[in-house]
Design a protein around this motif. Sequence first.
Motif, PDB file in Angstrom:
ATOM      1  N   ASP A 147       0.657  -1.413   0.228  1.00 25.37           N
ATOM      2  CA  ASP A 147      -0.095   0.138   0.531  1.00 25.37           C
ATOM      3  C   ASP A 147       0.831   1.073  -0.231  1.00 25.37           C
ATOM      4  O   ASP A 147       0.777   1.766   0.632  1.00 25.37           O
ATOM      5  N   ARG A 148       1.256   2.178  -1.204  1.00 24.06           N
ATOM      6  CA  ARG A 148       2.251   2.825  -1.559  1.00 24.06           C
ATOM      7  C   ARG A 148       2.193   3.858  -2.639  1.00 24.06           C
ATOM      8  O   ARG A 148       2.267   3.434  -3.420  1.00 24.06           O
ATOM      9  N   PRO A 149       0.348   4.398  -2.421  1.00 28.94           N
ATOM     10  CA  PRO A 149      -0.049   5.555  -3.226  1.00 28.94           C
ATOM     11  C   PRO A 149       0.987   5.848  -4.597  1.00 28.94           C
ATOM     12  O   PRO A 149       1.729   6.756  -3.394  1.00 28.94           O
ATOM     13  N   THR A 150       0.976   6.803  -5.169  1.00 28.44           N
ATOM     14  CA  THR A 150       1.261   7.539  -6.443  1.00 28.44           C
ATOM     15  C   THR A 150       0.862   8.552  -5.847  1.00 28.44           C
ATOM     16  O   THR A 150       0.169   8.713  -4.680  1.00 28.44           O
ATOM     17  N   GLU A 151       1.842   9.639  -6.105  1.00 27.99           N
ATOM     18  CA  GLU A 151       1.832  10.825  -5.369  1.00 27.99           C
ATOM     19  C   GLU A 151       0.336  11.979  -5.770  1.00 27.99           C
ATOM     20  O   GLU A 151      -0.581  12.289  -4.604  1.00 27.99           O
ATOM     21  N   LEU A 152      -0.667  11.620  -6.889  1.00 30.93           N
ATOM     22  CA  LEU A 152      -1.492  11.785  -7.153  1.00 30.93           C
ATOM     23  C   LEU A 152      -2.907  10.881  -6.059  1.00 30.93           C
ATOM     24  O   LEU A 152      -3.766  11.757  -5.220  1.00 30.93           O
ATOM     25  N   GLU A 153      -2.987   9.779  -5.772  1.00 30.93           N
ATOM     26  CA  GLU A 153      -3.894   9.229  -4.976  1.00 30.93           C
ATOM     27  C   GLU A 153      -2.780   9.213  -3.625  1.00 30.93           C
ATOM     28  O   GLU A 153      -4.191   9.092  -2.909  1.00 30.93           O
ATOM     29  N   GLY A 154      -1.467   9.705  -3.187  1.00 31.67           N
ATOM     30  CA  GLY A 154      -1.929  10.206  -2.152  1.00 31.67           C
ATOM     31  C   GLY A 154      -2.346  11.439  -1.631  1.00 31.67           C
ATOM     32  O   GLY A 154      -2.305  11.566  -0.691  1.00 31.67           O
ATOM     33  N   LYS A 155      -2.461  12.326  -2.382  1.00 34.63           N
ATOM     34  CA  LYS A 155      -3.101  13.951  -2.180  1.00 34.63           C
ATOM     35  C   LYS A 155      -4.854  13.137  -2.157  1.00 34.63           C
ATOM     36  O   LYS A 155      -5.261  13.710  -0.992  1.00 34.63           O
ATOM     37  N   GLU A 156      -5.787  12.661  -2.596  1.00 34.31           N
ATOM     38  CA  GLU A 156      -7.045  12.228  -2.510  1.00 34.31           C
ATOM     39  C   GLU A 156      -6.729  11.226  -1.636  1.00 34.31           C
ATOM     40  O   GLU A 156      -8.057  11.050  -0.884  1.00 34.31           O
ATOM     41  N   LEU A 157      -5.806  10.365  -0.972  1.00 32.16           N
ATOM     42  CA  LEU A 157      -5.428   9.945   0.475  1.00 32.16           C
ATOM     43  C   LEU A 157      -5.961  10.726   1.103  1.00 32.16           C
ATOM     44  O   LEU A 157      -6.855  10.380   2.379  1.00 32.16           O
ATOM     45  N   ASP A 158      -4.918  11.167   1.002  1.00 29.64           N
ATOM     46  CA  ASP A 158      -5.098  12.526   2.339  1.00 29.64           C
ATOM     47  C   ASP A 158      -6.082  13.260   2.311  1.00 29.64           C
ATOM     48  O   ASP A 158      -6.229  13.418   3.548  1.00 29.64           O
ATOM     49  N   LYS A 159      -6.540  13.866   1.544  1.00 32.56           N
ATOM     50  CA  LYS A 159      -8.523  14.347   1.699  1.00 32.56           C
ATOM     51  C   LYS A 159      -9.085  13.616   2.744  1.00 32.56           C
ATOM     52  O   LYS A 159      -9.895  13.832   2.589  1.00 32.56           O
ATOM     53  N   ARG A 160      -8.519  12.423   1.419  1.00 31.18           N
ATOM     54  CA  ARG A 160     -10.270  11.388   1.884  1.00 31.18           C
ATOM     55  C   ARG A 160      -9.943  11.376   4.099  1.00 31.18           C
ATOM     56  O   ARG A 160     -10.729  10.919   4.742  1.00 31.18           O
ATOM     57  N   ILE A 161      -8.767  10.825   4.368  1.00 27.86           N
ATOM     58  CA  ILE A 161      -8.426  10.988   5.747  1.00 27.86           C
ATOM     59  C   ILE A 161      -8.618  12.214   6.522  1.00 27.86           C
ATOM     60  O   ILE A 161      -9.339  12.115   7.816  1.00 27.86           O
ATOM     61  N   LYS A 162      -8.412  13.252   6.614  1.00 29.23           N
ATOM     62  CA  LYS A 162      -8.672  14.171   6.680  1.00 29.23           C
ATOM     63  C   LYS A 162     -10.040  14.077   6.462  1.00 29.23           C
ATOM     64  O   LYS A 162     -10.361  15.336   8.119  1.00 29.23           O
ATOM     65  N   GLU A 163     -10.690  14.024   5.610  1.00 33.43           N
ATOM     66  CA  GLU A 163     -12.382  13.924   6.087  1.00 33.43           C
ATOM     67  C   GLU A 163     -12.809  13.167   6.982  1.00 33.43           C
ATOM     68  O   GLU A 163     -13.611  13.259   7.622  1.00 33.43           O
ATOM     69  N   GLN A 164     -12.232  12.432   7.154  1.00 36.03           N
ATOM     70  CA  GLN A 164     -12.797  11.134   8.312  1.00 36.03           C
ATOM     71  C   GLN A 164     -12.537  11.945  10.074  1.00 36.03           C
ATOM     72  O   GLN A 164     -13.186  11.891  10.782  1.00 36.03           O
ATOM     73  N   ALA A 165     -10.948  12.506   9.714  1.00 34.09           N
ATOM     74  CA  ALA A 165     -10.690  13.289  11.179  1.00 34.09           C
ATOM     75  C   ALA A 165     -11.344  14.209  11.187  1.00 34.09           C
ATOM     76  O   ALA A 165     -12.123  14.610  12.307  1.00 34.09           O
ATOM     77  N   GLU A 166     -12.596  15.310  10.874  1.00 33.82           N
ATOM     78  CA  GLU A 166     -13.469  15.672   9.978  1.00 33.82           C
ATOM     79  C   GLU A 166     -14.291  15.852  10.996  1.00 33.82           C
ATOM     80  O   GLU A 166     -15.268  16.428  11.989  1.00 33.82           O
ATOM     81  N   ASN A 167     -14.868  14.801  10.959  1.00 33.63           N
ATOM     82  CA  ASN A 167     -15.712  13.723  10.701  1.00 33.63           C
ATOM     83  C   ASN A 167     -15.472  12.862  12.953  1.00 33.63           C
ATOM     84  O   ASN A 167     -16.485  12.576  13.210  1.00 33.63           O
ATOM     85  N   GLY A 168     -14.622  13.249  13.026  1.00 35.10           N
ATOM     86  CA  GLY A 168     -13.982  12.890  14.134  1.00 35.10           C
ATOM     87  C   GLY A 168     -14.145  10.833  14.325  1.00 35.10           C
ATOM     88  O   GLY A 168     -14.440  10.526  15.585  1.00 35.10           O
ATOM     89  N   ILE A 169     -13.855  10.750  13.335  1.00 34.36           N
ATOM     90  CA  ILE A 169     -13.420   9.164  13.253  1.00 34.36           C
ATOM     91  C   ILE A 169     -11.698   8.638  13.576  1.00 34.36           C
ATOM     92  O   ILE A 169     -10.588   9.137  13.050  1.00 34.36           O
TER      93      ILE A 169
END
Length: 261
Positions: A147-169
């Motif tokens: 599980d080592r995403p490309t730079e573009l996939e990494g940015k999308e993944l970071d966005k998703r994880i940030k959304e999870q954190a904003e929802n208190g997950i």
Amino acid sequence: MLHDNILVDLGLSKEQSQVYEVLLEFGYLPARVIANKVNLSRPLVYKILDQLIINGLVRKDESKTKVAVFYPEHPNNLKNLIEIKEKEIEKIKESFEMMYSRLLSEYNFYVGKPNVLFYEGKKGVTRVHDEIIEENKDILLIRSIFDRPTELEGKELDKRIKEQAENGIHTRAITPVTPYLSESIKTDFEKLVTRRVLPKDKLSLPSQITIFGYKIAITSYKEEIFTTIIESKDISETFTVLFEYLWSTAIDPEEWLQTNT
């Protein structure tokens, strides 16, 4: 009239199809004559004519007489209605696909069967993150060595994880020790991630395991990406027990870095 049913199927109302067919049969007509032929009031006929003009099926001509006359456009323009209908069906299909997994999940839960869905490619990874937000439950994660995403996939993944954190997950993650471990842990706090690590010789999984609520997502990263999402209370509890055992044997990443660098 002869083609009323087909025209209605294409999206015209019964009254619109009657007016259109009259114009096809008789050609240039004023609204008064059309109203008499279809047995509708003149104000309603004017309204219908305006609708047919918008749909590209009728034209208005005021150049030759004091009273406006109306005539039909080429029937080929009816194909536009088919295209509109197809787009509407596509939207319905998309809405159904979004709702289907939830309906299937509720049905299988009711009858006591595991709900299993399979996705190919990045669509599955996206679906896992969407369901995590929908469930709004904390996550247990066992990372894959692949599980080592490309730079573009990494940015999308970071966005998703940030959304999870904003929802208190919150996430508890067990990850293999990799060369980029020290970089990864820098953002754990802001992402609500608590991490423990194991050496690669003890944790070398070709697939990533994500547990949230009564769902388990297993995503293979070794070659082609594919994801299996299972919803089952018993299976989820089984994976949770296995996770907790691994968690008890794993160590804090800071401790690992201090003793191995």
